[in-house]
Motif scaffolding. Sequence first.
Motif, PDB file in Angstrom:
ATOM      1  N   GLU A  41      38.918  83.160   8.686  1.00 53.80           N
ATOM      2  CA  GLU A  41      39.551  82.966   7.385  1.00 53.80           C
ATOM      3  C   GLU A  41      41.061  82.980   7.591  1.00 53.80           C
ATOM      4  O   GLU A  41      41.595  83.899   8.195  1.00 53.80           O
ATOM      5  CB  GLU A  41      39.136  84.098   6.452  1.00 53.80           C
ATOM      6  CG  GLU A  41      39.614  83.951   5.060  1.00 53.80           C
ATOM      7  CD  GLU A  41      39.067  85.048   4.158  1.00 53.80           C
ATOM      8  OE1 GLU A  41      39.623  85.181   3.059  1.00 53.80           O
ATOM      9  OE2 GLU A  41      38.123  85.752   4.536  1.00 53.80           O
ATOM     10  N   ARG A  42      41.718  81.953   7.127  1.00 57.17           N
ATOM     11  CA  ARG A  42      43.163  81.822   7.302  1.00 57.17           C
ATOM     12  C   ARG A  42      43.805  81.490   5.952  1.00 57.17           C
ATOM     13  O   ARG A  42      43.178  80.881   5.100  1.00 57.17           O
ATOM     14  CB  ARG A  42      43.497  80.691   8.278  1.00 57.17           C
ATOM     15  CG  ARG A  42      42.740  80.716   9.587  1.00 57.17           C
ATOM     16  CD  ARG A  42      43.367  81.672  10.583  1.00 57.17           C
ATOM     17  NE  ARG A  42      42.743  81.518  11.885  1.00 57.17           N
ATOM     18  CZ  ARG A  42      41.927  82.402  12.422  1.00 57.17           C
ATOM     19  NH1 ARG A  42      41.623  83.510  11.793  1.00 57.17           N
ATOM     20  NH2 ARG A  42      41.397  82.204  13.617  1.00 57.17           N
ATOM     21  N   THR A  43      45.062  81.877   5.819  1.00 57.20           N
ATOM     22  CA  THR A  43      45.840  81.491   4.648  1.00 57.20           C
ATOM     23  C   THR A  43      47.098  80.792   5.139  1.00 57.20           C
ATOM     24  O   THR A  43      47.814  81.324   5.979  1.00 57.20           O
ATOM     25  CB  THR A  43      46.207  82.713   3.787  1.00 57.20           C
ATOM     26  OG1 THR A  43      45.009  83.380   3.408  1.00 57.20           O
ATOM     27  CG2 THR A  43      46.964  82.300   2.549  1.00 57.20           C
ATOM     28  N   HIS A  44      47.313  79.597   4.637  1.00 60.10           N
ATOM     29  CA  HIS A  44      48.488  78.815   5.024  1.00 60.10           C
ATOM     30  C   HIS A  44      49.130  78.274   3.759  1.00 60.10           C
ATOM     31  O   HIS A  44      48.493  77.541   2.998  1.00 60.10           O
ATOM     32  CB  HIS A  44      48.074  77.667   5.956  1.00 60.10           C
ATOM     33  CG  HIS A  44      49.219  76.829   6.410  1.00 60.10           C
ATOM     34  ND1 HIS A  44      50.166  77.300   7.295  1.00 60.10           N
ATOM     35  CD2 HIS A  44      49.573  75.567   6.091  1.00 60.10           C
ATOM     36  CE1 HIS A  44      51.050  76.346   7.507  1.00 60.10           C
ATOM     37  NE2 HIS A  44      50.721  75.288   6.785  1.00 60.10           N
ATOM     38  N   ARG A  45      50.357  78.681   3.535  1.00 59.63           N
ATOM     39  CA  ARG A  45      51.099  78.249   2.344  1.00 59.63           C
ATOM     40  C   ARG A  45      50.337  78.519   1.057  1.00 59.63           C
ATOM     41  O   ARG A  45      50.266  77.686   0.163  1.00 59.63           O
ATOM     42  CB  ARG A  45      51.467  76.777   2.446  1.00 59.63           C
ATOM     43  CG  ARG A  45      52.401  76.469   3.572  1.00 59.63           C
ATOM     44  CD  ARG A  45      52.789  75.029   3.576  1.00 59.63           C
ATOM     45  NE  ARG A  45      53.635  74.752   4.734  1.00 59.63           N
ATOM     46  CZ  ARG A  45      54.028  73.560   5.054  1.00 59.63           C
ATOM     47  NH1 ARG A  45      53.684  72.517   4.325  1.00 59.63           N
ATOM     48  NH2 ARG A  45      54.780  73.382   6.117  1.00 59.63           N
TER      49      ARG A  45
END
Length: 89
Positions: free
Chosen positions: A50-54
Amino acid sequence: MRARAPEPRKRLTRAIKGLSSSTSDAKPLEGRLAGYSRVKVGGYRVIFAERTHRGTRTIECIYAEARSIVHEMFENLVVQEMQEKASLD
């Protein structure tokens, strides 16, 4: 997942789609697999990141396999990837 029988394939697909909800029973992995999580689907395990980008959350399903072998195989893949990156440096 196409190689799976229809019912396990449906369950895996539902579980993967459900990862975006806060009600999934996802658990973070530890040790060499830190940064990844897993969710149980019957006799299978789905490994994901799980990643968060911008401000946009992305869930990447990385590996889905029978419970008896998934963690060992995925750990081998992660270690291999780390070794390849180290050899490029």
